[in-house]
Design a protein around this motif. Structure first.
Motif, PDB file in Angstrom:
ATOM      1  N   LEU A  85     135.625   9.618 -30.769  1.00  0.00           N
ATOM      2  CA  LEU A  85     137.019  10.032 -30.778  1.00  0.00           C
ATOM      3  C   LEU A  85     137.696   9.667 -29.474  1.00  0.00           C
ATOM      4  O   LEU A  85     137.084   9.681 -28.421  1.00  0.00           O
ATOM      5  N   MET A 141     141.045  11.288 -28.275  1.00  0.00           N
ATOM      6  CA  MET A 141     142.199  12.147 -28.514  1.00  0.00           C
ATOM      7  C   MET A 141     143.383  11.712 -27.672  1.00  0.00           C
ATOM      8  O   MET A 141     143.253  11.511 -26.468  1.00  0.00           O
ATOM      9  N   THR A 142     144.521  11.554 -28.330  1.00  0.00           N
ATOM     10  CA  THR A 142     145.743  11.277 -27.586  1.00  0.00           C
ATOM     11  C   THR A 142     146.258  12.579 -26.997  1.00  0.00           C
ATOM     12  O   THR A 142     146.053  13.657 -27.544  1.00  0.00           O
ATOM     13  N   ALA A 159     148.095  16.521 -27.679  1.00  0.00           N
ATOM     14  CA  ALA A 159     147.773  16.666 -29.091  1.00  0.00           C
ATOM     15  C   ALA A 159     148.434  17.942 -29.610  1.00  0.00           C
ATOM     16  O   ALA A 159     148.893  18.772 -28.823  1.00  0.00           O
ATOM     17  N   THR A 169     147.355  12.897 -32.203  1.00  0.00           N
ATOM     18  CA  THR A 169     146.163  13.621 -32.623  1.00  0.00           C
ATOM     19  C   THR A 169     146.607  14.997 -33.092  1.00  0.00           C
ATOM     20  O   THR A 169     147.323  15.702 -32.380  1.00  0.00           O
ATOM     21  N   LEU A 177     144.230  10.711 -35.133  1.00  0.00           N
ATOM     22  CA  LEU A 177     143.087  11.566 -35.438  1.00  0.00           C
ATOM     23  C   LEU A 177     143.590  12.821 -36.133  1.00  0.00           C
ATOM     24  O   LEU A 177     144.656  13.341 -35.784  1.00  0.00           O
ATOM     25  N   SER A 218     138.575  13.647 -39.119  1.00  0.00           N
ATOM     26  CA  SER A 218     137.975  12.956 -37.964  1.00  0.00           C
ATOM     27  C   SER A 218     136.896  13.813 -37.323  1.00  0.00           C
ATOM     28  O   SER A 218     135.938  13.298 -36.743  1.00  0.00           O
TER      29      SER A 218
END
Length: 235
Positions: free
Chosen positions: A6, A8-9, A12, A30, A60, A86
């Protein structure tokens, strides 16, 4: 086992299904669907399915669940795994044993539904159970699925009956300072990111300051609770 990695942006967004379904969410975001304490119910499964089936791709999409303990919850994990999120955000994580238990449950669920082993990742949410921060056990190599930590300030202060800010001392409360440092250090030792989830009430300048403080303390980024917070930090 080939594990889904993963990324993650940040920021999120973590919110309940009803909030997410009515929000405009970027395809680069995300998103964590908070299934709440009733995450094993048909209603929660339907909410997860509706969100994961919505038009438009997301970077995600994860499902936030409470710590599973018994066979009924194993069955719920299997049903949710079939939706191919995800990953799962494991709230109330007490330590490596909880992470490894969910890992085993996911391995069984993936095999049951013919999914690639390691497809579903784990993010461990910490704060609700102080024993996580007192444990000397490293997170390194405990589960290949473990892709990050999520630190929950509100859960920590509730669990320790302490204040987030010690006004008299002009600093954060001592339990919070210790727990934040512990979460960041455990994540770094394991080579995984550590995000911080913020309170719903934060907005404007206070939200921006919290982001700056979190990054300075070593957190990877924030997880916000409302679409308005996401828009404020994404702009």
């Amino acid at each position: 086992m080939s594990v889904n990695r993963l990324a993650m942006t940040a920021p999120a967004l973590c919110a309940e299904h009803a909030v997410l379904m009515s929000a405009e969410i970027s395809s680069e975001s995300t998103v964590i669907v908070d299934l709440g304490s009733d995450w094993t119910t048909d209603k929660a499964w339907s909410a997860a399915r509706n969100f994961l089936d919505r038009p438009g791709a997301l970077a995600l999409a994860l499902l936030r669940i409470d710590r599973p303990d018994d066979d009924a919850e194993l069955a719920a994990i299997a049903r949710l795994t079939a939706l191919r999120p995800s990953g799962f955000v494991l709230s109330g994580c007490r330590g490596t044993a909880d992470i490894q238990m969910l890992d085993v449950m996911l391995r069984v669920a993936e095999a049951e539904h013919g999914l690639d082993a390691g497809l579903i990742a784990i993010i461990a949410e910490v704060g609700e159970e102080p024993e996580f921060f007192l444990s000397p056990n490293s997170l390194q190599s405990k589960s290949q699925r473990l892709q990050g930590l999520l630190f929950n300030t509100q859960a920590l202060t509730r669990a320790t009956a302490s204040a987030a800010v010690n006004a008299a001392a002009g600093r954060m409360g001592a339990p919070l300072l210790f727990a934040r440092a512990s979460a960041v250090l455990k994540a770094r030792q394991a080579g995984i990111p550590c995000h911080e989830i913020v309170e719903v009430s934060l907005s404007g300048k206070d939200l921006r300051i919290r982001q700056e403080v979190s990054l300075a303390d070593g957190f990877t980024g924030l997880v916000v609770r409302t679409p308005e917070q996401l828009a404020a930090l994404s702009g």
